[in-house]
Design a protein around this motif. Structure first.
Motif, PDB file in Angstrom:
ATOM      1  N   ARG A   1       0.873  -1.371   0.052  1.00  0.00           N
ATOM      2  CA  ARG A   1       0.014  -0.014   0.162  1.00  0.00           C
ATOM      3  C   ARG A   1       1.086   1.187  -0.063  1.00  0.00           C
ATOM      4  O   ARG A   1       0.392   2.302  -0.212  1.00  0.00           O
TER       5      ARG A   1
ATOM      6  N   ASP B   1     -10.820  -5.315   5.144  1.00  0.00           N
ATOM      7  CA  ASP B   1     -10.929  -4.194   4.323  1.00  0.00           C
ATOM      8  C   ASP B   1     -10.234  -4.848   3.034  1.00  0.00           C
ATOM      9  O   ASP B   1      -9.397  -5.186   2.876  1.00  0.00           O
TER      10      ASP B   1
ATOM     11  N   ASP C   1      -9.564  -3.502   0.271  1.00  0.00           N
ATOM     12  CA  ASP C   1      -8.397  -2.717  -0.486  1.00  0.00           C
ATOM     13  C   ASP C   1      -7.081  -3.146   0.066  1.00  0.00           C
ATOM     14  O   ASP C   1      -6.396  -2.919  -0.746  1.00  0.00           O
ATOM     15  N   ARG C   2      -7.064  -3.708   1.299  1.00  0.00           N
ATOM     16  CA  ARG C   2      -5.649  -4.181   1.642  1.00  0.00           C
ATOM     17  C   ARG C   2      -5.445  -5.416   1.267  1.00  0.00           C
ATOM     18  O   ARG C   2      -4.401  -5.858   0.976  1.00  0.00           O
ATOM     19  N   CYS C   3      -6.767  -6.332   1.174  1.00  0.00           N
ATOM     20  CA  CYS C   3      -6.365  -7.814   0.758  1.00  0.00           C
ATOM     21  C   CYS C   3      -5.825  -7.799  -0.513  1.00  0.00           C
ATOM     22  O   CYS C   3      -6.396  -7.256  -1.642  1.00  0.00           O
TER      23      CYS C   3
ATOM     24  N   CYS D   1      -2.918 -12.351   8.769  1.00  0.00           N
ATOM     25  CA  CYS D   1      -2.920 -11.627   7.408  1.00  0.00           C
ATOM     26  C   CYS D   1      -1.677 -10.532   7.377  1.00  0.00           C
ATOM     27  O   CYS D   1      -1.471  -9.644   8.163  1.00  0.00           O
TER      28      CYS D   1
ATOM     29  N   ALA E   1      -1.151  -8.360   5.046  1.00  0.00           N
ATOM     30  CA  ALA E   1      -1.668  -6.790   4.790  1.00  0.00           C
ATOM     31  C   ALA E   1      -2.354  -6.288   5.878  1.00  0.00           C
ATOM     32  O   ALA E   1      -2.697  -5.182   5.841  1.00  0.00           O
TER      33      ALA E   1
ATOM     34  N   ALA F   1      -5.376  -6.721   6.853  1.00  0.00           N
ATOM     35  CA  ALA F   1      -6.751  -6.513   6.305  1.00  0.00           C
ATOM     36  C   ALA F   1      -7.842  -6.746   7.031  1.00  0.00           C
ATOM     37  O   ALA F   1      -9.115  -6.374   6.962  1.00  0.00           O
TER      38      ALA F   1
ATOM     39  N   TYR G   1     -17.529  -5.930   5.751  1.00  0.00           N
ATOM     40  CA  TYR G   1     -16.591  -5.592   4.585  1.00  0.00           C
ATOM     41  C   TYR G   1     -16.390  -4.164   4.282  1.00  0.00           C
ATOM     42  O   TYR G   1     -17.618  -3.468   4.691  1.00  0.00           O
TER      43      TYR G   1
ATOM     44  N   THR H   1     -14.585  -1.268   1.679  1.00  0.00           N
ATOM     45  CA  THR H   1     -13.941  -0.698   0.436  1.00  0.00           C
ATOM     46  C   THR H   1     -14.071   0.672   0.246  1.00  0.00           C
ATOM     47  O   THR H   1     -15.405   1.229   0.309  1.00  0.00           O
TER      48      THR H   1
END
Lengths: 193, 590, 246, 426
Positions: free
Chosen positions: B220, C18, C20-22, C188, C190, C192, C229, C231
């Motif tokens: 990111r 999240d 967007d992070r996955c 995880c 990331a 997420a 969830y 996003t």
């Protein structure tokens, strides 16, 4: 009342008698412990308490049956004169072989019984579940259910002769009896894993 | 006759009815249902004390810090200890139990004693020495860059005409091309943690490249532009995917370089390079078709020039293996033009982990550099799954009656070609360390401890080579010597497992330093290097050709998911890794 | 709905993911398999016969594809699987809000697998098999299942047990909610996935849900899922949760 | 002191089992007829044994198609087996005396259908040894609990109804105690018929309710009255409609195989008329329910109705076929006197009715599972494995065998002697 009914009645009585008196024994196989062990000798003459051998590890988990080296700390050499202790020292301590103790209270793999909440948080004495096992002078053979493979102290209704309840209780009914009373019974997930 | 049968029937009828009123049938019913949860063939969970110890996962160069949770001393899981873990890391403790794990020595496929292999190798070595022939005794190290690799080279120096071979690796190809441009023999590495924009050409950034978990966490933070012909996993996660024609990688790099020079956006250090004029001339000749609209290329060049620090990685793609030298040279030149060479965030000089001075050994030689038929005996060191190598590359170099032996984790990898295979202790069975990561600039030394006993007749390649060289050496001893050398150098700092702050090395004595390393501590050394100026834009003698990339020998060199059968969860039991549009293997997503 | 009872003893654990992070690396799937003793796939197992308590799906959204981890959503409004199970092998645990699957009572009729709209339940089509010796690396907090039973995510209930035991060992006598983290959230890379207690007003999960940025899958079916969830991209939300006419 | 049994004595002994005044084909020819079915039964049992002993990976079912094709066939067989309860209901409650001619055959067909279906369920369930858990820990909210209770109860009722048919066998009814028991039982038949009708009413309904309550599957979910979704009532009406048709079909097949008339024409006519009327009622209810579902129930849950019919091969043709071709057409054929007059048209109508109900069960089982619920899912294909097919063929073979032996040794059709052999009226 011809003879047929009598014969039928005889078969009926025979079956009921066998079912209640003989069969429960047949369901269980008796397995002897590898060594004769007397709790009484250790608690009375040895003056030890339950926690000395069955203590908690520092991370709070229960240590269960003492390991060989815990026993060897006193029994490096024969302390008493009994035959079973000599056999223990010769065949186990000297050879460093861990004795394969049979655990009466071995819960099924899918049951979660932590000692910490029961002993520390709830302050239950060992006798409430293990009965008088702590004062026993000798180890009774472990009765293993021939079909399910679980110990008789742990699984199923205590169907001893005439269904008399055995002392102590580590069966599910015994756990549920306490938990239901103390509003600790939410769902199967409380104790099953 | 009739009545006795009827009586019998009536008796049986009575018994049957009576049984219903006894516990027998109902207990039978209950116990058989409970039996279904306690089948003998179902595994039981292990019993014993739950302990957790810090160590490192040495399955790939990243060497992530892990906490190994064990039951009765046997690790049951590797869990993150402060830094992220990649999927293979979580199942790393299964490698020791892998179904394809080799557990006894083999000679031509049939079980044999490990000692025989050592004798056979020693006999062949004597034969080579006796014949005074040109043939050499080679070691093919499939996990190069470890401490064990340095020991291999030191021991090979003791064996006359010993040669140390490394497989052609994809990872770090661009870094090696950039190192060739730096003055002296300074090694460069991509400082990914501080990069702001990364153009990756074909490099599978999302599939185990570099330090996979750190790349995932850093995704990111930097803008990733990925150029590849097919929609790979890296194209999925990139912020922008450039769909270029297959084989037009060099054309893309040359195109961007041309635009940078045209618009005068190149870095001053590039202009100062002596061969700058010659490079501009070569660029004008190298016009290629990339399949991208010209203004998109221009916009990309401007982004790279503006969003500094920017870097370009063109290591190669799993389908075709490493890119041709021209492509990697073009990538290195583009990095110089972007001013990404020698500065933090770009290809900065990599700090080397000190090693004992007396460890000087034979130089690293590539397999192609040997002449054909010059290897009399070959020892393959394959401690990990993951490296695949086209055997034709090696076969050409083997002499007619060459002896091929291997110390391998299993008999299915490259070692299946070997006549002799001896089981090697794997991760968590012996002390191991990791090679320097292609995306880490600072020097770091992390080791994984031994939790499990290796198979009875397992021999480590280092120990075997030491026996041949008539020396006593083991992986643990080698790592301890290296730790002592690091401690003697006085550089860097040690972070003990679980603590946050780092203690300078000088604050600890050598024994405590080694013990805290074994307990999961990590030594790091980073020094802000002054801007190192690239010496030239082009390695001498390399041209700039834009015709399609010559598909080099297919070398994947990637770390596929061979560590544990559990990774089938990703590759087989879900549609996660299915290539988009691939024919449906199992069916719908469920 | 299990409201927090007077002494605040009951928890309603939920998850916030999240999207967007996955980036679809799959570490959560492997970590879940290691933690919950899920056996490696049978030879020939595929995406539909394999055992995965959490599955990451790759979803086309026009631009950059989205990656969606789906596990049991622990629904709490007339939970579809609890309603249909003929022998109460599935029940909503009021103390934690987790939908518990008891393999010892499940007789494998698979009616709950058809009832679940999220396809979060998997069935043991054959006996679990591990390579020789690998059963020594099983996690003692979770009991391996047997053939012929359904299994699903239970928010790593083994870790909840361990946390309860640790709390008791450290002297706490109450049985209030305990803090623990499921394996996928811990795994995880990331960051997420977030795990929290919906009954606890100041947990990150509750705040995100209250702020309205979090959405649920198939919420028109009113099964009350507790996995949310998040996003920032409308295209991702459309690809994942479908048309939003409302 | 049993003397050696010579073949001719064996044939003689066997003929004594057959009802007086009726002749059957010689034993060897009968055994030739049953041999292939026995082979099929053995093959099917081997397939079932594989599933039971090693695991259900022998089938092609998976986590999406948790119910395989044999569950659809189960439901279809149980719907066709509804002939037993409905014929009993017509005879003992609605006083339709023509039903007396086929009641025994209906009972045997019912027994065969239900026992076969339960046998397949025992193989389909992952842990058959735990099947009794549903009785010990019943979940009162679950339709499957109700199905399990009622099917097992109705199976015992069917066994009880089968007993008098069996005890009237020429050799058995010589034992006085059996004859007395059979006579007493016969007087209680009314009670069992009513009990059977009540139990069948509920489990046929619950089999429908199985799908109607699935809030997670908008294709199958239906609103209803109280706790019963509309599919509960649709399944009952459709089962009642198809029962008599199936009895008519099987009677006709048996006539063709045995080569002589078994029932009067009037019986066919009554069966067809009743079946047609109920079928038309069912078609009307089904059409109404579909409209409500398409316009209110599914859209409220965020699923447009046309979306259900976009996944191949389940196009809108399947809906029109179920209501039109297999519903309205047979209904009209069976109701109109003129069409019913020709036996061929009557049987064709009955066959269409049976196919219609089977198609409805197929749609509710397989299409419900095939349709994706999450927007990004891709539909998946499913094809049964040979073990699945083998297991179900074994059930069909078991049915045919039981019916063949019952037809040979028991009186399934009382009018047979008078119609085919000019004997005196029963």
């Amino acid at each position: 009342m011809d003879r047929g009914v009598l014969v039928f009645g005889a078969g009926f009585a025979l079956a009921v008698a066998a079912g209640w008196l003989i069969l429960p024994g047949v369901f269980y196989a008796k397995v002897e412990q590898p060594l004769a062990f007397s709790h009484e000798a250790h608690t009375q003459t040895g003056g030890m308490a339950c926690e000395d051998c069955h203590g908690f590890r520092d991370d709070g988990s229960f240590a269960g049956i003492p390991t060989l080296e815990q026993c060897a700390s006193c029994h490096a050499e024969a302390v008493g004169t009994t035959e079973s202790e000599r056999k223990f020292v010769e065949e186990y301590v000297k050879l460093g072989r861990e004795p394969q103790w049979l655990v009466y209270s071995r819960q099924p793999d899918n049951a979660w019984f932590p000692h910490a909440p029961h002993v520390k948080a709830a302050g239950l004495p060992c006798e409430s579940c293990h009965g008088d096992h702590g004062q026993s002078n000798s180890l009774r053979p472990l009765e293993v259910n021939r079909i399910s493979g679980y110990s008789r102290d742990v699984m199923g209704r205590p169907s001893g002769p005439l269904g008399l309840r055995r002392a102590g209780g580590m069966r599910m009914d015994d756990c549920v009896r306490c938990h239901a009373g103390a509003d600790l019974r939410h769902s199967c997930l409380d104790c099953h894993k | 006759m009739g009545s006795s049968r009827r009586r019998l029937l009536q008796l049986a009828g009575g018994a049957g009815a009576g049984l219903i009123f006894t516990p027998a049938p109902w207990r039978l019913l209950g116990d058989s249902a409970i039996w279904t949860q306690n089948w003998s063939w179902l595994p039981k969970t292990p019993r014993g004390a739950l302990t957790s110890r810090a160590t490192h996962c040495t399955l790939c160069p990243a060497g992530c810090a892990v906490c190994a949770r064990s039951v009765g001393g046997i690790p049951t899981g590797l869990w993150p200890a402060g830094e992220p873990l990649c999927p293979a890391g979580f199942a790393g403790h299964h490698l020791a139990w892998h179904p394809q794990r080799l557990r006894e020595a083999r000679h031509d496929g049939s079980p044999d004693a490990a000692a025989n292999e050592v004798e056979a190798l020693r006999g062949r070595l004597e034969a080579i020495r006796a014949r005074r022939s040109r043939e050499c005794f080679a070691v093919l190290d499939l996990a190069p860059g470890r401490t064990a690799s340095l020991i291999h080279r030191r021991l090979l120096a003791r064996i006359d005409n010993g040669a140390y071979l490394e497989p052609p690796a994809i990872e770090g190809a661009t870094a090696r091309a950039v190192s060739a441009l730096l003055p002296g023999n300074v090694r460069a590495a991509l400082d990914l943690q501080r990069t702001k924009t990364l153009l990756s050409v074909g490099t599978p950034v999302a599939d185990g490249w570099g330090s996979p978990a750190r790349v995932t966490r850093a995704l990111r933070r930097f803008r990733l532009v990925h150029a590849e012909a097919q929609q790979s996993r890296a194209a999925d996660i990139a912020d922008e995917w450039l769909r270029i024609h297959p084989g037009s990688e060099t054309a893309l790099l040359a195109g961007i370089a041309g635009i940078l020079i045209e618009e005068g956006l190149e870095s001053p250090s590039a202009r100062r390079c002596p061969d700058y004029g010659e490079f501009r001339a070569a660029l004008r000749r190298a016009r290629g078709e990339t399949g991208l609209a010209p203004d998109r290329l221009r916009q990309l060049a401007r982004t790279l020039a503006r969003e500094q620090p920017a870097a370009v990685v063109a290591d190669g793609d799993p389908a075709n293996g490493p890119y041709a030298p021209e492509t990697q040279a073009a990538a290195a030149a583009l990095n110089v033009l972007l001013g990404a060479v020698g500065v933090p965030g770009g290809f900065a000089p990599r700090m080397e982990v000190p090693a004992p001075n007396e460890w000087a050994g034979v130089p690293v030689s590539a397999i192609e550099s040997l002449e054909d038929g010059s290897i009399g005996a070959l020892l393959i060191d394959e401690p990990l799954p993951g490296c695949s190598l086209p055997w034709t590359l090696v076969e050409r170099k083997l002499a007619k009656d060459a002896l091929v032996a291997a110390c391998a984790w299993s008999a299915v990898g490259v070692s299946r070609r070997a006549e002799w295979i001896v089981p090697a202790p794997v991760f968590l069975e012996t002390l191991q360390d990791t090679p320097p990561a292609p995306d880490a600039v600072e020097a770091s030394f992390r080791i994984s401890d031994a939790f499990l006993p290796p198979p009875p007749d397992a021999i480590d390649a280092v120990t075997l080579l030491a026996r041949l060289a008539g020396e006593e050496m083991a992986p643990a001893k080698a790592l301890e010597e290296r730790a002592a050398a690091i401690h003697a150098s006085g550089n860097g700092a040690l972070t003990k497992a679980g603590d946050a702050e780092a203690l300078p090395v000088t604050a600890l004595d050598s024994a405590e330093f080694w013990q805290s390393l074994k307990d999961g501590g990590e030594w790091r050394w980073s020094k802000e290097t002054g801007g190192v100026e690239p010496a030239r834009l082009f390695p001498p003698g390399a041209g700039l050709s834009v015709e399609p990339v010559r598909a080099a020998e297919r070398v994947s060199g990637w770390r596929p998911a061979g560590v544990s059968p559990l990774l089938a969860k990703l590759w087989q039991e879900s549609e996660l890794k299915e290539r988009p549009g691939a024919p449906r293997a199992g069916g719908s997503a469920s | 709905m299990i409201r927090k009872n007077a002494e605040g003893k009951h928890a309603r654990y939920g998850m916030l993911i999240d999207l967007d992070r996955c980036d679809g690396c799959g570490a959560c799937m492997v970590a879940c398999a290691v933690e919950n003793n899920i056996p490696p796939g049978r030879p020939g197992a595929n995406a539909r016969t394999g055992l995965n308590w959490i599955k990451v799906h790759r979803i086309e959204t026009g631009g950059r594809p989205a990656f969606l981890p789906i596990m049991c959503q622990q629904c709490e409004d007339e939970t579809p699987c609890v309603e249909v199970c003929p022998q109460n092998a599935v029940e909503l645990d009021p103390a934690t809000g987790v939908v518990g699957q008891i393999p010892q009572r499940c007789l494998g009729c698979r009616y709950c697998v058809t009832a679940c709209p999220y396809h979060a339940r998997v069935f043991n089509w054959g006996d679990p098999e591990w390579p020789a010796g690998m059963e020594k690396t099983l996690n003692p907090l979770v009991s391996p299942r047997m053939r012929g039973v359904v299994e699903k995510c239970n928010f790593c209930h083994g870790r909840w047990h361990a946390a309860r035991e640790k709390a008791a060992a450290d002297g706490s006598t109450g049985n209030g909610p305990v803090n623990y983290v499921p394996a996928c959230v811990e795994a995880c890379p990331a960051g997420a996935m977030a795990f929290g207690d919906l009954n606890d007003p100041d947990s990150a999960l509750t705040r995100a849900v209250a702020a309205g940025e979090a959405f649920r899958l198939l919420d028109l079916l009113q099964t009350g899922p507790k996995t949310f969830y998040k996003t920032a991209f409308a295209a991702v939300r459309k690809g994942v949760a479908g048309e939003r006419d409302a | 002191m049993t003397t050696a049994l010579t073949p001719s004595m064996l044939l003689q002994r066997e003929r004594e089992l057959i009802r007086r005044g009726v002749d059957r084909c010689p034993l060897p020819q009968f055994l030739m007829w049953t041999a292939p079915w026995f082979a099929l039964l053995v093959f099917g049992c081997y397939a079932a044994w594989l599933c039971l002993s090693q695991g259900l990976f022998h089938t092609n079912m998976d986590n999406q198609y948790a119910f395989g094709l044999w569950i659809f066939l189960d439901l279809a067989v149980i719907a066709l087996g509804a002939g037993a309860f409905f014929t009993g209901f017509l005879l003992y409650v609605a006083r339709k005396q023509e039903m007396k001619a086929v009641i025994n055959s209906a009972v045997v067909i019912g027994l065969v259908c239900y026992s076969g279906a339960v046998a397949v369920l025992m193989v389909d369930v992952g842990q058959p040894l735990r099947a009794w858990f549903t009785f010990w820990h019943p979940n009162v909210h679950s339709m499957l609990t109700e199905v399990t209770f009622c099917i097992t109860a109705y199976l015992t009722v069917l066994l009880i109804e089968y007993l008098p048919v069996a005890l009237k066998n020429r050799k058995l009814c010589r034992v006085t105690r059996y004859a007395v028991f059979e006579y007493e039982l016969h007087r209680l038949m009314v009670v069992f018929a009513l009990l059977g009708a009540f139990l069948s009413f509920f489990h046929q309904g619950s089999l429908g309710g199985l799908y109607g309550v699935l809030r997670g599957r908008p294709f199958a979910f239906r609103e209803g009255f109280g706790i019963w979704p509309s599919t509960f009532f649709l399944f009952i009406v459709s089962a009642a409609a198809v029962g008599p048709s199936f009895i008519a079909l099987t009677t006709w097949i048996t006539e063709k195989l045995s080569g002589h008339r078994l029932v009067e024409g009037r019986v066919y006519d009554t069966l067809a008329r009743i079946s047609g009327k109920i079928l038309l009622v069912y078609v009307a209810l089904k059409a109404a329910d579909t409209l409500v579902w398409m316009n209110a129930t599914a859209p409220a849950r965020g699923f447009a109705a046309r979306g259900f019919y976009e996944t191949q091969p389940f196009g809108t043709w399947i809906l029109l076929a179920e209501i039109g071709v297999f519903g309205l057409l047979p209904g009209w054929l069976l109701v109109s006197r003129r069409a019913r007059a020709s036996r061929a048209v009557l049987l064709c109508g009955a066959a269409l009715a049976c196919a219609g109900v089977a198609l409805n069960r197929f749609v509710m089982t397989i299409q419900t599972l095939a349709l994706p619920t999450l927007p990004f899912e891709r539909p998946a294909q499913y094809w049964p494995s040979w073990q699945e097919a083998g297991t179900f063929l074994a059930v069909i073979a078991f049915g045919v065998l039981v019916y063949s032996f019952s037809f040979r040794y028991l009186t399934l059709f009382p009018q047979e002697r008078e119609l085919a052999f000019g004997g005196e009226k029963e």
